[in-house]
Design an enzyme around this catalytic site. Sequence first.
Site: not given
Lengths: 468, 402
Positions: A321-323, A468
């Site tokens: 989800w963060h990248g 993000f």
Amino acid sequence: MVFSSLEFLFLFLPCILLGYYLVLFKSRNLQNIFLFMGSLLFYAWGEPKIVFLMLLSIAANWLLGLGAEKHRGRRHGLKCIYTLSALFNFGLLFIFKYLNFSFDLAKSLLAFDMEIKQIALPIGISFFTFQAFSYVIDIGRGRATAQRNPIYAGLYISFFPQLIAGPIVRYESVASQLEGRHESFEKFSSGVEGFIIGFLKKVFLANSMALIADRAFEENLLSRGLAWLGVLAYALQIYHDFSAYSDMAVGLGLMFGFHLPENFNYPYLATSIRDFWRRWHISLGTWFRDYVYIPLGGSRVKSKARLLFNLLLVWFLTGLWHGADWTFILWGLYYFLLIAFEKLTDFDEKLQKLTPLKRFYSLFFVLMGWVLFRAQDLNGALAYYRAMFGPGVAAFDSNFWFYLRNFAPSLTAAAIFAFPQPGAFLERAKATSFPMRLAYAVGLGLLFLFALSYVVKGSYNPFIYFNF
Amino acid sequence: MKENQSKKILALIFVCLIFTGLVGNACKAYHEKEDCFSLYSSYLGEALSTPAKLKAGLLSFYDYAGRLDEKTAFKKSFINLYGLAKRVNPAPCPDTDGTVRLKDGSLGLFAPEAQALEEKAQNIKALEAELKALGSDLLYIQLLGKIKQDDFLLPKGLKDFANSNADDLLAALENKGVKSFDLRKDFGEKGKDYSSLFYRTDHHWKVETGLRAARITAENLNEDFDFGMDTDCLKRENFKEESYDKIFLGSLGKRVGLLYAGSDDFALLTPAYETNFGCKYHMANGNTILKEGSFEEAWIFKENLKRDYFSANVYATYAGGSMPLIKCENKLIKGKKLLVLADSFADTLLPFLSIGCQSLVIVDPRLYEGDLAELTARERPDLTLIIYNPSAINNDDFFNFG
């Protein structure tokens, strides 16, 4: 548009407040339409075309929400709606956030030679798609009724305070507020206080920590001292940066009568890794818990293998989800290992008796995680770990002393304000007398003015979670 | 209930501040309505339809609002406030734009390690060959920068590469056989004495230092190129001085405000003897200015000499500041002709040097868009100088001779 920009503070916000409270105060419907239009303008600022993506997401999720309500109680129909919602929302996220990464991965694995266009990441897409997905699920679960008015559904998804960096607001928690919220000067004042505190954290603490962290993570020949100083600064930067944004978002919500959930609870006070994640980015953690972990069976599963699988999936997704990068995926898996270890051995509970050690344990592993999170790539992370622990690295260099000397007050302030004591002290001081309350208000107002001068000056002003 | 008093007071302060910002900017936009209208007209073009007008209006508003960082109302007050915040900070860190407060309280600008120095030296070598074909010699003169190598005034731990970049460039030029002259060696002052050669709030040297540099340059040109300039006329005692106290806030000072930087005095030095020049200034906007008469009439832009800290550029009193091209004739001298490629440090050096030459053509390579070879062929200089301060070496535009 970012909250710590002049166009937001001197144009957007006063105009929105003026329209909301002076012009449209008599009609909730008009107020909501106005907030929705303002939110779209806020989102479109900088890159107007992406507003169509937002409108598409709103329209699709509004229709899916109606469908979820219609099929509530019918397992098959609801499953179809959920599948459609997942396909649409996560499909959108995949195209804009993960397609290039997946294509590059496939290219390296299958050794074919083809290029695809680099797709720009629309700001805040990870936040609003998660929020939109929760809209459909919450309606399907019967926790809220579907919005008949698409503007209201649109306002929930695109409400500007939490649009681009959270907190991820679940529909059930704000559904009633869309029509039934109550504004008051007390609420507004609390919102202003939260906004100003967030603004000060961002401008004075996060931005100065960013200067140290950026230098340390961009340096090729790091000394051990600068490596440790850099990761400490990054830990303080990311906390003050992200929590500042959340404080400002919650504060802005209150200014318009909305209660948005708090996203942080002094995470560096955590006594275990599990505790850390109960205090860090709370809205993301609870989202994964309620929409992924528990539907998979959570901890109440028969086998340890299944529990591990559930944890692995949740933490893999949290990292992803963060990248779209291996460092984020590994960062997620790193937390899977730590949390699985704690869950299976109850290590964290055993540690609770050892007061200083439990905090040190949690802080140490969180710091190690930040190295992976912040590094440009895996090689960069390995080089950084080498500088922290490896042999043949100079203990200190002139850069270390320079940053320590020049940033000592900012570092101290950033460290102190990462804990609850200063806030509690100020609350106690405010309670003593009117002059203290006046001094607090004027002092905070003056600090806000000083912080504005940093914004006008155009000081270093990055926002980490926009990525993000 | 009582605890909420502080929040309510704070809310009132906040509302006052943001609405002051809104009203201030609206008033500013009104005062600048001509700019806004020209922006609007540029977006509207020939179209006359209502949607086109609406679109042009939105775009010009968007454009204007997007530049709020640069042109917000109360900007000067905010910059001063920023300086005050830095002043009360016990450890004010350097700004990300490279501005640093030196230990003596003056402001400096530190430079990163320069890239492609070999390429830059090669460009100078190629220019030398081109000029030689046109009958002109070339000399590279390395000026001094505010931050000395290993300067004790620099905050500990901060690296400045300006001087090592200059050393490397000079070494590369020497390898290629390009003549050079290092003016830094003639300014051997240390510590505060060295700092006093420069303005406290600006990275430029003082007019007095420019005059001294002009005399040293003239002596060097006499010695190496047989220029036959009268260097005595460049002695300080042969100049009149008008002092202007606390009139100048330099470009670095403008970034951090008066409360942090303070202000500088400015000395206007003009020859105490008869001079007669004709100077043509070609400005970046295409306009030209012709100034004729004494040194003061031809070289001095007195309109810049005013105590308007944030708007006026007092340093540009000499030669009007950076311009693409300046041509100046000394009507009292039959001597040599000079073509000079220079940065802004030359603004307070070349006017003095012009006293000993017949003609002086100054080109700022960042701004000049014409063909340098054509210009040289037309002007036929006896010597071409390249005069840069060390921090200019980081700017590739100074080494692009087109």
